[in-house]
Design an enzyme around this catalytic site. Sequence first.
Site: not given
Ligand code: NAD
Length: 454
Positions: A156, A209-211, A213-214, A231, A265, A357
């Site tokens: 995804k 992605g973001s902490t 959502v992680g 990550e 990141c 961040e």
């Molecule tokens: P995000 O965590 O929202 O999105 C990352 C991925 O997760 C995307 O594919 C998104 O569609 C998916 N996602 C979002 N909500 C989800 C859920 N509830 N269940 C499953 N999947 C879900 O990140 P973002 O909104 O794209 O970026 C926001 C912040 O996150 C950035 O400003 C940055 O601080 C951080 N970020 C970090 C990294 C990294 O490499 N560590 C990468 C992108 C963003």
Amino acid sequence: MRDSPLDIINPATEEVVATVPDSGREDVDAAVARAARAQRRWAALAPGDRARQMRRFAAAVDDHLEELAQLEVREAGHPVGNARWEAGNARDLLEYAAGGVERLTGAQIPVAGGLDVTFHEPLGVVAVIAPWNFPMPIAAWGLAPALAAGNAVLLKPAETTPLTALRLAELGLEAGLPEDLFQVLPGAGPVAGDALVEHPGVAKVVFTGSTAVGKQIMAKCAAGVKRVTLELGGKSPNIVFADADVERAAAAAPGSFLDNTGQDCCARSRILVQRSVYDRFMELLEPAVKSFVVGDPTDPATQMGPLISAAQRERVRSYVSESAPAAIRGEAPGGKGFWYPATVLEAAPDDRVAVEEVFGPVAVVLPFEDEADAVRLANATDYGLSGSVWTRDVSRALRVSRAVMAGNLSVNSHSSVRYWTPFGGFKQSGIGRELGPDALAAFTETKNVFIAVE
Ligand code: NAD
């Protein structure tokens, strides 16, 4: 797929460059069922045949590097030089993982009364949820070792950057990968992403992605004791000691927080400088930041493009006070596109911009007194992804590298990521490791078999 497609916008021009389907929960259900069937056949192939198919996939990516790079430029606004590296990284990952298929060896353990051996069994269907900051490399970090270890992959991509993922899936099929083994589900995180996380047919979730959502994903995975690799974010220190080559440290600093427009990141967004060389470092940093080339991503001379979206620009802006002057500010194009200038702030350690961040071209500079103070400041964060140490003293380099609680340290360099060395975070920067010699093991379960000997 549902009827409402997602518009994909070029961040440098704000033009719609493509529309893609928006996958719903029912699409995820169907994809998981198809992937499960494909995975059983894939896992039953002879290792040499699986490895050969992986190498053919890598070769197809290699044949289309320029096309993939240009897609990355259009959907993510990355400078074309960076985008070419990213496409090459996806190819390298596939080649490296292909080399692991026939080396996924178990152990033979001495026991009484028989023979004891271990097997590395594939997990089944793996979901890779990728971000928009490095769409191709991060997709490949999960995809390549998961396939090589005998799994099927459902990818995804982020809402804003699905185009390279979709093209990679086409190239996989053209190269002879079995139908349904690697599928891409573009769509919204809380819909398609969440459906993958909750699906009982998905054995592991690899999330970058973001902490925030992680954490949600990890909690949901706990309900099914589902395997998960995270990550997440970072707030990495760049520690410059007085005994360093200060000229080199200052020349290298801009790239460490401006590359990918700071949407990295591993960005070294906290520059810690020993007080005795602080003024000298700032004098050298200013021209280095101002000469970082910002502009048209299609120009090979460009080093920094726009931010990914208007929303991300608003987020970055919220960290920079209009009233407090920046210590250093670069230029950025006006007009269309989500541009933001390189910005260096002299902040206090507990200012929001020094703690959270930003994910934009913004760094803070903080002075420190001595080695103990540097380590204390470096570790005063919930994150622990990367960090750099600049010193000519080898003992200090090792002491500080061991004392900083982060997964990826570099000395007199800002290098963090090589596909053949392990990568991942301490503390709230994540859990699990990707890349490196053990990458395939993260996509297997160890099975122990005892055979009684009469
Ligand atoms: P995000 O965590 O929202 O999105 C990352 C991925 O997760 C995307 O594919 C998104 O569609 C998916 N996602 C979002 N909500 C989800 C859920 N509830 N269940 C499953 N999947 C879900 O990140 P973002 O909104 O794209 O970026 C926001 C912040 O996150 C950035 O400003 C940055 O601080 C951080 N970020 C970090 C990294 C990294 O490499 N560590 C990468 C992108 C963003």
